[in-house]
Design an enzyme around this catalytic site. Sequence first.
Site, mmCIF file in Angstrom:
data_model
loop_
_atom_site.group_PDB
_atom_site.id
_atom_site.type_symbol
_atom_site.label_atom_id
_atom_site.label_comp_id
_atom_site.label_asym_id
_atom_site.label_seq_id
_atom_site.Cartn_x
_atom_site.Cartn_y
_atom_site.Cartn_z
ATOM 1 N N ARG A 15 -31.673 31.971 30.152
ATOM 2 C CA ARG A 15 -30.525 32.357 29.064
ATOM 3 C C ARG A 15 -31.266 33.361 27.999
ATOM 4 N NH1 ARG A 15 -28.443 26.456 27.429
ATOM 5 N NH2 ARG A 15 -30.864 25.802 28.039
ATOM 6 N N LYS A 75 -33.585 28.061 23.509
ATOM 7 C CA LYS A 75 -34.346 26.666 23.636
ATOM 8 C C LYS A 75 -35.467 26.740 22.301
ATOM 9 C CE LYS A 75 -33.642 23.915 25.432
ATOM 10 N NZ LYS A 75 -32.919 22.660 25.364
ATOM 11 N N TYR A 94 -31.400 26.578 19.355
ATOM 12 C CA TYR A 94 -31.404 24.849 19.747
ATOM 13 C C TYR A 94 -32.749 24.309 19.089
ATOM 14 C CZ TYR A 94 -26.854 25.113 21.931
ATOM 15 O OH TYR A 94 -25.806 25.419 22.471
ATOM 16 N N HIS A 96 -33.316 20.448 18.273
ATOM 17 C CA HIS A 96 -33.579 19.001 18.952
ATOM 18 C C HIS A 96 -34.570 18.272 18.487
ATOM 19 C CE1 HIS A 96 -29.835 19.562 21.433
ATOM 20 N NE2 HIS A 96 -30.357 20.660 22.132
ATOM 21 N N GLU A 118 -27.481 23.104 17.298
ATOM 22 C CA GLU A 118 -26.778 21.745 17.519
ATOM 23 C C GLU A 118 -26.259 21.090 16.378
ATOM 24 O OE1 GLU A 118 -31.144 20.667 17.257
ATOM 25 O OE2 GLU A 118 -30.094 22.338 18.240
ATOM 26 N N LEU A 240 -23.757 11.170 22.025
ATOM 27 C CA LEU A 240 -24.261 11.854 20.986
ATOM 28 C C LEU A 240 -24.148 11.589 19.543
ATOM 29 C CD1 LEU A 240 -25.673 14.875 20.247
ATOM 30 C CD2 LEU A 240 -23.349 15.717 19.922
ATOM 31 N N ASP A 270 -31.887 15.738 25.764
ATOM 32 C CA ASP A 270 -32.237 16.445 24.522
ATOM 33 C C ASP A 270 -32.668 15.737 23.330
ATOM 34 O OD1 ASP A 270 -32.811 19.064 25.600
ATOM 35 O OD2 ASP A 270 -30.623 19.562 25.679
ATOM 36 N N VAL A 298 -33.152 16.616 32.844
ATOM 37 C CA VAL A 298 -33.666 17.767 32.610
ATOM 38 C C VAL A 298 -33.120 18.160 31.170
ATOM 39 C CG1 VAL A 298 -33.454 20.353 33.351
ATOM 40 C CG2 VAL A 298 -33.669 18.518 35.223
ATOM 41 N N ASN A 300 -32.958 21.348 29.885
ATOM 42 C CA ASN A 300 -32.198 22.278 29.762
ATOM 43 C C ASN A 300 -31.133 22.661 30.859
ATOM 44 O OD1 ASN A 300 -34.641 23.037 31.334
ATOM 45 N ND2 ASN A 300 -34.450 25.044 30.705
#
Length: 372
Positions: A15, A75, A94, A96, A118, A240, A270, A298, A300
Amino acid sequence: MLIGVPTEIKVREYRVGLTPANVRELTERGHRVIVEAGCGQGVGLTDALYESAGATVVASGREVYAQADMIVKVKEPQPEERKRLRADQVLFTYLHLAPDPAQARDLIESGAVCIAYETVTSESGGLPLLAPMSEVAGRMSIQAGAYFLEKAHGGLGVLLGGVPGVDPAKVVVLGGGVVGTHAVHIAIGMAAEVWVIDRNVDALRALWRQFGRPLNTVFSTRAAIEQHCVSADLVIGGVLLPGAAAPKLITAEIVRRMKPGSVIVDVAIDQGGCSETSRPTTHDEPTYVVDGVIHYCVTNMPGAVPRTSTFALNNATLPFVLALADKGYRRALLEDRHLRNGLNILHGRVTNRAVATALGFKYVDPTGALQA
């Protein structure tokens, strides 16, 4: 403002932080944009497209970090990237941070202004920059689960939708938010037996109205989680707590009692994951097995469909990128409390309460810190 877009270096992350269309929006407002050569190659966006939008292409990520006032990426910065951050440089991506103390310490030491996608909020109480990737991850979670339920990939050998005369797979979705809603949508579309568990009764009512009788809704208790996870073929972890570590809803004991060959797809990884047995994995090695249960964790997931994910993310981030560029970070953050909620670290201080609590750092009010 000079905005920089580096190539993502996380494993199999294709990305890109800005598309050429969004670069054009910035350059036509008088801002300058530099992009690392090849940054959009993984999603079919050539350097020529960026140049036609007004960007300058530079040879390396090191140059991007050295020159830019604001870094826009996807990321969390990897260790080598964190070393390149400068005091007062804006990082918009992001992060996290709750399950990642090493990253938090590096960002604190950098002195940078670190704004996390986020934790940016909206008037409706949602998370507008997390939502598009949650939509992608929720849909992908069912695809991944179906794949690893196949016998050739270690699973039970169960078809999600079954066939006439044979039961469908039981899919349990923990959390009825964005991830859960999109997971339910795909699972029902594949004719699975779907159960969603949430402690928000309004969320369960909304899902009931949206999907009707094919969906089974359950109020979240320890007993309910245990009962349904133990009997599930596929469990999707979609819980979340904004900015905070995910609650460990699936205990190691529950995993021990699950069917051998069943699958957990922990989309909450994440933020540390919602299973006690979860640990981060990559697209290169996406799964591991604990007590016979396949774990897909995973960090991402949307990176597997980078073109869809890039455009979905850019649609959401553009207004905030423009505000930061047009007004400067301090004014933009002070004028917009929702963008300010995204501020996690400012000049070495932690300005997000959930992150500070999770990692044991002192919390500093962001408004006061910006005004100081």
